[in-house]
Design an enzyme around this catalytic site. Structure first.
Site, PDB file in Angstrom:
ATOM      1  N   ILE A 153       0.934  -1.095  -0.050  1.00 13.09           N
ATOM      2  CA  ILE A 153       0.003   0.033   0.087  1.00 13.09           C
ATOM      3  C   ILE A 153       0.783   1.307   0.161  1.00 13.09           C
ATOM      4  CG2 ILE A 153      -1.759  -1.005   1.216  1.00 13.09           C
ATOM      5  CD1 ILE A 153      -1.118  -0.079   3.855  1.00 13.09           C
ATOM      6  N   ASP A 154       0.382   2.269  -0.481  1.00 11.25           N
ATOM      7  CA  ASP A 154       1.208   3.570  -0.425  1.00 11.25           C
ATOM      8  C   ASP A 154       1.916   4.149   0.750  1.00 11.25           C
ATOM      9  OD1 ASP A 154       0.519   3.570  -3.350  1.00 11.25           O
ATOM     10  OD2 ASP A 154      -1.084   5.016  -3.064  1.00 11.25           O
TER      11      ASP A 154
END
Length: 301
Positions: free
Chosen positions: A134-135
């Site tokens: 995930i970012d």
């Protein structure tokens, strides 16, 4: 040394753009190689603006790859679940998942190497145990594989789209529909390489959303991914005109409070246990900074 031949699709382009298109080297690195005289066209060194012709042979020196020395670091880590095969981590907002040239320490990988004894080796020394990402500015749940058999099982589930991944997001604007599905292909933005975009010929991407709560100027959504493209939720929400609040890349410059990061949280994660076959599901609340902002919006409603 490496060689590429200019095809019809790239004929007429600048040398730097054509070489970036035909090689696995980024355009910025290509430009550096050209400046250093490490790129030649039919044996002659050319400038970046040179317009290439179909059939020309471009010879270039492969850039040196820096070997990263990844060290375990005693960084606080919220381990939601762990057994002999898998671990589930609640990643904080602002933490990069794995090391890269610009982030060799302080990443989730540095932390899990310290806290978790065994990690799968499928993705090498840079991404041990990492099945998905995930970012940096997205908080929430990630599954970690502790051995290669578990990694292959979890990766296969991602590919088959049998995992459950539910996100909570605060977006700009008042979404009119209670539910909706965004189905639009995503690929690299042709004008800005650091960004993704909805583009013709991109990879298929599908996001479902449900309205949870409404505020003046903002909407709280639950989103479920059917695919896992880079920046998928951020790109899709911006595409339909409701960008993630605080998103520095796809959102408006004016946001809720400067420097709070984006309000996107991987709330729920579900998968089949790679050994027992048990269906497992985990859920974590949004981080405090997210919850506090929601309370402020409720007070204004």
């Amino acid at each position: 040394m490496a060689v590429v031949i200019i095809d019809e699709a790239n004929a007429g382009l600048r040398l730097d753009k054509a070489l970036a298109n035909l090689s696995k080297v980024s355009r910025s690195v290509v430009i550096d190689l050209i400046r250093e005289g490490k790129v030649s066209v039919e044996g002659q060194v050319k400038k970046a603006k040179y317009k290439v012709k179909a059939g020309e042979a471009i010879t270039y020196e492969l850039p040196e790859i820096a070997v990263l020395d990844i060290q375990a670091e005693d960084i606080p880590l919220d381990i939601v679940y762990e057994d002999a095969d898998v671990a589930v981590i609640n990643k904080p907002q602002g933490m990069v998942v794995h090391p890269s040239a610009g982030h060799t320490s302080g990443t989730l990988v540095n932390a899990i190497m310290f806290h978790i004894k065994d990690l799968s080796s499928i993705n090498g020394v840079i991404r041990p145990g990492i099945v998905h990402r995930i970012d940096k500015d997205t908080s929430g749940l990630l599954m970690i594989a502790k051995n290669d058999v578990a990694h292959e099982s979890l990766a296969a589930q991602l590919k088959a789209k049998t995992n459950k991944r539910r996100y909570i997001a605060l977006v700009h604007g008042e979404v009119p529909n209670e539910k909706g599905t965004i189905e639009a292909p995503i690929g690299r933005n042709p004008k800005e390489r650091k960004k993704q975009a909805v583009v013709a010929g991109g990879k298929a991407a599908k996001t479902r959303f449900t309205v949870l709560e409404r505020f003046p100027g903002y909407t709280l959504l639950a989103l479920e991914l059917e695919t896992g493209r880079t920046h998928q939720i951020r790109v899709h929400m911006a595409y339909i005109g409701f960008p993630i609040a605080g998103d520095p890349l796809y959102g408006p410059s004016k946001t809720l409070i400067p420097n709070l990061g984006q309000f996107l949280h991987a709330e729920t994660l579900g998968f089949e246990h790679p050994t027992t076959g048990e269906l497992m599901e985990f859920q974590v609340d949004v981080p405090d900074i997210f919850a506090q902002q929601l309370e402020k919006l409720r007070a204004l409603s």
